[in-house]
Structure formats: C-alpha cells, structure tokens
Design an enzyme around this catalytic site. Structure first.
Site, short mmCIF file in Angstrom:
data_model
loop_
_atom_site.label_atom_id
_atom_site.label_comp_id
_atom_site.label_asym_id
_atom_site.label_seq_id
_atom_site.Cartn_x
_atom_site.Cartn_y
_atom_site.Cartn_z
N GLU A 128 32.94 33.19 38.06
CA GLU A 128 34.11 32.41 37.65
C GLU A 128 35.35 32.78 38.46
OE1 GLU A 128 32.05 33.87 35.57
OE2 GLU A 128 31.29 32.33 34.18
N LYS A 172 33.46 23.90 21.41
CA LYS A 172 32.28 23.10 21.71
C LYS A 172 32.15 21.88 20.79
CE LYS A 172 27.39 23.67 22.78
NZ LYS A 172 26.26 24.62 22.84
N MET A 179 44.95 49.85 53.40
CA MET A 179 46.36 49.88 53.03
C MET A 179 46.67 51.07 52.12
SD MET A 179 49.26 48.67 53.49
CE MET A 179 49.50 46.96 53.99
N PHE A 185 29.49 34.79 18.77
CA PHE A 185 28.89 35.08 20.06
C PHE A 185 29.70 34.42 21.18
CE2 PHE A 185 25.92 33.87 23.51
CZ PHE A 185 25.70 35.15 24.00
N GLN A 186 30.03 35.18 22.17
CA GLN A 186 30.83 34.73 23.32
C GLN A 186 32.16 34.12 22.92
OE1 GLN A 186 28.29 32.50 26.08
NE2 GLN A 186 27.84 34.44 27.08
C1 TPP Z 1 41.92 43.74 42.81
C2 TPP Z 1 42.70 44.79 43.52
N1 TPP Z 1 42.39 46.10 43.35
C3 TPP Z 1 43.10 47.04 44.01
C4 TPP Z 1 44.11 46.71 44.85
C5 TPP Z 1 44.90 47.78 45.57
N2 TPP Z 1 44.75 47.64 47.02
C6 TPP Z 1 45.67 47.04 47.79
S1 TPP Z 1 45.24 46.95 49.40
C7 TPP Z 1 43.81 47.78 49.11
C8 TPP Z 1 42.86 48.08 50.22
C9 TPP Z 1 42.12 46.88 50.67
O1 TPP Z 1 41.08 47.27 51.52
P1 TPP Z 1 40.45 46.27 52.56
O2 TPP Z 1 40.13 44.99 51.90
O3 TPP Z 1 39.36 46.94 53.28
O4 TPP Z 1 41.68 45.95 53.51
P2 TPP Z 1 42.39 46.89 54.61
O5 TPP Z 1 43.64 47.39 53.99
O6 TPP Z 1 41.45 47.98 54.97
O7 TPP Z 1 42.66 45.95 55.72
C10 TPP Z 1 43.69 48.11 47.75
C11 TPP Z 1 42.58 48.87 47.18
C12 TPP Z 1 44.40 45.33 44.97
N3 TPP Z 1 45.41 44.88 45.72
N4 TPP Z 1 43.67 44.40 44.32
#
Ligand code: TPP
Ligand code: MG
Lengths: 167, 562
Positions: free
Chosen positions: B52, B164, B471, B114-115
């Site tokens: 989803e 539903k 990041m 349920f659900q």
């Molecule tokens: C759903 C979610 N969980 C955690 C984060 C925190 N977060 C921000 S950037 C990042 C790293 C992303 O890694 P990647 O997709 O490999 O990108 P890169 O920075 O290595 O280019 C994280 C964990 C987020 N933005 N979204």
C-alpha cells in the site's frame, strides 16, 4: 496571556477530534474547551481558552480557520464579551460548618444544590473573576470534588466593535 | 445517472469517473472486495502495487507529475495504516490525493473487529481532511467534496474511509449540487494595497532576490514567474520543491538555497536588500537561523495559505492569495527594470563559488548527475529518494520545467522515489522518467519492481550505491566524531541480480568512463531498467550549512564570508 476564541463548526461526530487534534499537533495549550449546539442544529459553537503569546495566538486562529469544518473564528476580547462558566463544587462541611458555608454562598450568589452528612455541594455561575473570588472565599474548606464547564462566551453586542482578526 | 438503485461500491466508482479519474493505485483486501468487484470491469485503469505504501507514493508521484488528483485504494486495518507515511508525505508537500480505504461494517466499528483500525482518527494530523462514511446517502457528496478539497486552495491529501456494508448497501443515486462548505476557501486574491506596496518595494530595491517554492508549481504560476523575471531581471533561487519553476540553466538562476544549497544562492540571499518569497514556508532546512537570514533585506511573502505568513519568519509585506493571480496583477503593472550592478555582483558570486567536486579516479555521484543533466538537457522527469543522492540531484541536475523534479521535501520519506516514479510514468507516459535512489532508500519500496515489470513501465532506476545510509553517515562524520553507528549497510543485495529476478534488465557502472554510455543505453531501453552505480563510498554533500546555521556559515569555511 490568555485568550478566548469562539468558533462555529459544522456539527458532526469527528469535528471535536479535528479541533482538539490541531492543538495537539501544533503544541498549543488549551486551558478550557466547551462545546454545544447553537440555534442552528447543524452548527456547534466551541469556545476555547488558550494561553500563549500574540504570535502563537495568531497562528492558532489562522490554523483553526484552515480546518474544513470551521465556519467562523472569532477572537473574543475579554472587555468586549460576556464570559460565563458554571462550577459545581462539593466541599467537606459537617453540621458545625454548614451555616458558615451557606453564608458565604449567599454572599456570592452561589446556590446550595445538595447537602449530605459531611459535605455540601454548591453551584455557581460567573465570569472568571467571580469564580476565582468564590473559590478563594471557600479556600478554608477541603474540596471533595470540583467540576467546571469551561468558559462559554459571546460578544457584547452593546460594544459594537467586534474585533474580527483580519486576514 | 439512472434512477435504478446502485450499490455503494458502484457509486464510489461512478463518482471517481465523474471526478475525472483515469488511474487508481491500489491493493485489495477483505474490506474493499465490493469496490474491487466493480473495478473488475470499470472503465478505469487500476494499477496493482505490491504494498500500500507503493500505491500511495505512486498516486502522489502521479499527482505531482500531472497536476491532477492522485487516487489510491486500500483495505481496512493494516492496508489503511500502510498508507499513513504516504499521506504524511503528500500532506507535507501539499499534494492533492484522494485515498479510499475500506472499513469494517458500521455496526462492528469500535469492537476491535478483525482488521479494524481507526484510520479516521489516525490520519487527522496527516491529511487536509478526512471522512468516515456512515450513511450511504452521504457517499456521493463525500467523494465529490473529497476531490474538491484535495485540489482547491492549498492542496493536500483527503482520506475517505468506507465501511464494507456501505459498499454493498443500495440507494438510488441523486443528482448532487455543487460543493457547499461554508467557511472553506475564503481566499484572498492579493490585496490591491499590498500589490502597490510590493511594486514600490521592488522599485526601491537594489539587490532583490526571488525565493520561489512549491507554491509556484501548485498554482501553475511558472509562466507568470518567468515573465516577472524577464521584466525585472531579478535573480531567483528555489527550494527543493520549487525546482524547475525557472530554468536552472539560465544566468539568473541561482539553484537551490538552504542547508545544501549553492553557496551563491545563499550568499545572494545574505547580500540582498529585498527577498521576494513566493509559495515557500521558510522551512528550517532552508533557513537554519532566522535572525541571520537576509539581515539587510525587506521581506515580501506571497502565499495562498494565510497561516504560512508569519509562521516562522516575520515579514514586511505579506500578501495572501493564488500566486498566479498575484503575479499576473504585478506583471501588468511592473515596469521593465535593469539591474546591471547587482546582476554583475551575482555573476561574480557564481564564478567565485562554483559547485565543485574532486574528479579523482573513483566514480563520483556528482559526475553521474551532471552527465544525466547534460544528456537530457534537464527536460525529463526525475524523482528522488531521500539522502545524499537527493541533494546531489538537486544541486547538479538542472531542471528546466515545473513538475519534472519530484522529491519528498517536507517529510523526507525514504522509499518515496521509486513508487513515485511509477506514478509519474503512468501519468506522463510521454515523458522519460528516472528515479534517482540510494541503496538504503531503494530497499524500502524495492517490491515495486514487480509493479514496474507487470505493467512494463519505463521507469529508469538509478541507484547511487555507496553501501551506506550516506546522509546519516555524513552527519556522523561531521558531528559525531565519525562514529558510524549502524549506517554501514554491511550487506546489500546484488541489485542487478535482484532486477534479474524481476526480469528487469540492469547495468552495473563502476567507472566514470562508463557513465555516459550506461545512461544513454538505459534511456533507450523500452520498459524498466535498473542501473547500479558503485559510487565513492564516503563522498559528502557539499556545500553544507550545519543545522541552525546562518546563510553564510558553510562547513569547513568558518564564518569567513562577510
Ligand atoms: C523512512 C525514513 N527513515 C529514515 C530516514 C533518515 N534518513 C535520512 S537520509 C538516510 C540515508 C539514506 O540512505 P540512502 O538511501 O542509501 O541514500 P544516501 O544518503 O546514501 O545517498 C536516512 C536513513 C528517512 N529520511 N526516512
Ligand atoms: Mg546510500
């Protein structure tokens, strides 16, 4: 600073959640909230007392206006509105203290609505100052239970100026 | 509609068709079987995702790429809760969505059936509005309102939760009148007094800068903005959400501003004596330190949402209304202006502070994005995930038109980019779509490879694979003493093999000299392609202003600029 906002909303089951949810989400403090139908059964009036500074207050009113269910938001200035709250108060007062309590109640226009062996229940209505005064006068007595409705308010029509917040 | 009785499910689908819907992204379940039964032979295209979250992000990408309302459908309970991240993502970026969820029958609500999940209660803070339909008589009106609310004013997601038994109950459809929502949309069209004040301020300004955001995209005001810039010669910087409102390859374009913005955009803001903010919200990723933002400038703030005015930044000249209308009014009145010395100064800022990266032997992500930008002339649709790759793309890809850079800005939702690209291709089959993702982000919605394969959607997936949650690693490097706590993705799958499993062609790129060919090849393959770029593992996104910092406080430079 404390302010009163009077809002008219469409009357349906979820509306209170939307309004209360806004306050939670944006971390605004609600001091009191009172809701009830208006002359139009499709419309509910919610009176909210909030505390915060002018900037927060402006944000609150703007964010409230954005809610789909909100028909109208009005900033009710204390000086230009009539505010009332109802209080029910049960205090411990046996036989020997009853007279004293009744005297105080009479002096402030509170009415006695129940007397039990060890307690008396009073009812009083008024603006904040009046309620604070009565509660102060009764301070010597131990409170068993206290219920407040929260403030309801309407603009004082005689004070023609109704400060609608702009924007 | 005829006057024979129809089921709720039939009414739902008919209402969608009446609202102009052509595509729905969804995933079935017990509480929406009646709706799916009608969908089975309805004149609507349903795209079955594998989760989803994929459906709601796809609907969001569809909406951002086309400007139309995106629609998604999910069952009750876990199906509905899986939409929450996507709704929040759309809400933060003001994207028009209608999400329809099934609910347990009315009489069972509140029994922990349920659900059952209180998706109405759950989604109040992450939607523009939401409904729980308890009477079949309300269904037509509610769906009509949902579409109206989603796309008018400041757009946003609307959720409609439908039990539903409402889907199976029967009623005679009625003709419904126009939407009536007292108190909604009492919108300004730009107060004439404020327009005057703006014209005067622009006339008096010596060093004006436009700070344009997503509001320009939403309002469809990009053309008016371009006219305004042509007449006034004012340099323009955009937010992540505003990329493409003005062609980024033009001399007056300063690129993105803020934490990872270009130095010249931030310096121009700092030097400016008039900031013209349009459809922006002075977000903390743009303005780290409010006091140090444009300290010498007057600030004009134009927005459709009165609540944005003064929310974070105290402004001098606010104006509330639809940006296109406002800019149109301004363009009618504004005089042609020349700003030789300011433009010269800005050009100098650009020359002296270019975007640079070390072009050493290893494969640099900036090089990849720059090459992609050159090959495509900034004209295709790009979606991104969240992280370093997102910022490199924002910096090095020069977007030339609005709705062609699609990224989760406000929420920063990892997992968004790939399904959003799926939605974008469905909405714009005429446009090439590239999803720039990270090795971390991609794995959050990797299951949608099946969706891309099933419908042969020509999404080009570019993974900037650094083996890290890059990041976060960068923050740990800079602010936490290089303690890389759980940001090293010690094991990643072989993404090319994963693609192969989904019968999707793939290319691995490990050297700079392979980049151009790989991009060309990927863009020319029919259908989905995955390109796995093995990039320099510890490359950082530079420039960077640390959180809370002023517009000139770039990392590694001290506060040398003055
Ligand atoms: C759903 C979610 N969980 C955690 C984060 C925190 N977060 C921000 S950037 C990042 C790293 C992303 O890694 P990647 O997709 O490999 O990108 P890169 O920075 O290595 O280019 C994280 C964990 C987020 N933005 N979204
Ligand atoms: Mg990574």
């Amino acid at each position: 600073m404390r302010k009163i906002i009077s809002i008219l909303v469409r009357n349906h089951p979820g509306v209170l959640s939307h309004v209360a949810g806004l306050f939670t989400r944006r971390a605004y403090n609600i001091e009191s909230i009172a809701a009830g139908e208006t002359e139009n059964p499709d419309v509910t009036r919610i009176t909210i007392t909030v505390s915060g500074d002018e900037v927060i207050f402006e944000q609150v009113t703007k964010q409230l206006r954005k809610l789909i269910d909100v028909i109208r938001v009005r900033d009710l200035k204390y000086a230009e509105s009539i505010t009332r709250e109802l209080v029910l108060l049960t205090i411990y007062a046996g036989m020997e203290k009853r007279q004293e309590v009744i005297m105080i109640a009479n002096a402030f226009g509170a009415s006695v609505v129940d007397i039990a062996e060890r307690t008396i229940t009073l009812e009083f209505v008024g603006n904040q100052r009046k309620i604070d005064t009565i509660l102060h006068a009764l301070e010597a007595f131990k409170i068993k239970e206290l219920a407040r409705t929260g403030i309801v308010a309407l603009p004082l029509e005689s004070q023609i100026e109704q400060h609608e917040t702009m924007l | 509609m005829t006057s024979t009785k129809k089921t709720g499910a039939q009414i739902i689908i008919q209402s969608l068709i009446d609202a102009g819907v052509e595509h729905i992204f969804g995933f079935p379940g017990g509480a929406v079987i009646p709706i799916y039964d009608v969908l089975y032979d309805a004149p609507l295209k349903h795209i079955l995702t594998r989760h989803e979250q994929g459906a709601v992000h796809a609907a969001d990408g569809y909406a951002r790429a086309t400007g139309r309302v995106g629609v998604c459908l999910a069952t009750s309970g876990p199906g509905a809760t899986n939409l929450v991240t996507g709704l929040s993502t759309a809400h933060m970026d003001s994207v028009p969505l209608v999400a329809i969820t099934g609910q347990v029958p009315v009489a069972m609500i509140g029994n922990d059936s349920f659900q059952e999940a209180d998706i109405y209660g759950i989604t109040i803070p992450v939607t523009k509005y939401n409904y729980l339909v308890k009477h079949i008589e309300d269904l037509q009106r509610v769906i009509k309102e949902a579409f109206y609310i989603a796309q008018t004013g400041r757009p946003g997601p609307v959720l409609v939760d439908i039990p539903k038994d409402i889907q199976t109950a029967k009623v005679r459809p009625k003709k419904i009148g126009p939407v009536h929502l007292p108190g909604y949309l009492s919108l300004g069209k730009g107060h004439p007094k404020q327009i005057k004040a703006i014209l005067q301020a622009i006339k008096n300004a010596h060093r004006p800068v436009i700070y344009a955001g997503g509001g320009i995209v939403t309002s469809g005001a990009s053309e008016e903005l371009r006219k305004f810039i042509q007449k006034t010669q004012i340099p323009v910087t955009t937010t992540l959400m505003g990329k493409g409102v003005y062609p980024e390859n033009k001399p007056l374009a300063l690129g993105m501003l803020g934490m990872h913005g270009t130095k010249y955009a931030n310096y121009a803001i700092y030097e400016s004596d008039l900031i013209i903010a349009m459809g922006v919200r002075f977000d903390d990723r743009v303005v780290g330190n409010l006091a140090q933002f444009a300290p010498m400038a007057k600030i004009i703030h134009m927005d459709i949402d009165p609540a944005e005015i003064g929310k974070r930044m105290a402004v001098d000249i606010p104006i509330v209304g639809d940006l296109k209308t406002i800019l149109c009014l301004i363009n009618q009145k504004i005089q042609i202006q020349v700003r030789k010395s300011w433009i010269k100064q800005v050009e100098k800022l650009k020359q002296e502070n270019p975007l640079i990266f070390e072009e050493t032997g290893s494969l640099k992500p900036q090089f990849i994005i720059k090459t992609l930008s050159e090959i495509t002339k900034g004209e295709i649709i790009i979606t991104t995930d969240v992280g370093q790759h997102q910022m490199w793309t924002a910096l090095y890809y020069h977007t030339t038109e609005p709705r062609r850079f699609i990224s989760s800005g406000g929420a920063g939702t990892m997992g968004y980019g790939f399904p959003a690209a799926i939605g974008a291709t469905v909405g714009r089959p005429d446009m090439p779509v590239v999803a720039i993702t990270g090795d971390g982000s991609f794995q959050m919605c990797i299951q949608e490879l099946a969706t891309a394969r099933t419908y042969n959607l020509p999404v080009k997936i570019f993974i900037l694979n650094n083996g890290y949650l890059g990041m976060v690693r960068q923050w740990q490097e800079l602010f936490y003493d290089r303690r890389y706590s759980f940001t090293n993705l010690e094991f990643n799958p072989d993404f090319c093999k994963v693609a192969e499993g989904y019968e999707i062609p793939s290319i691995r790129v490990t050297e700079a000299k392979e980049v151009r060919d790989a991009i060309d090849k990927a863009l020319n393959i029919d259908g989905p392609v995955l390109v796995d770029f093995y990039i320099d593992k510890e490359e950082n996104v530079i420039p960077m202003i640390p959180p809370g910092g002023g517009q000139t406080g770039f990392i590694g430079e001290g506060e040398t600029y003055a």
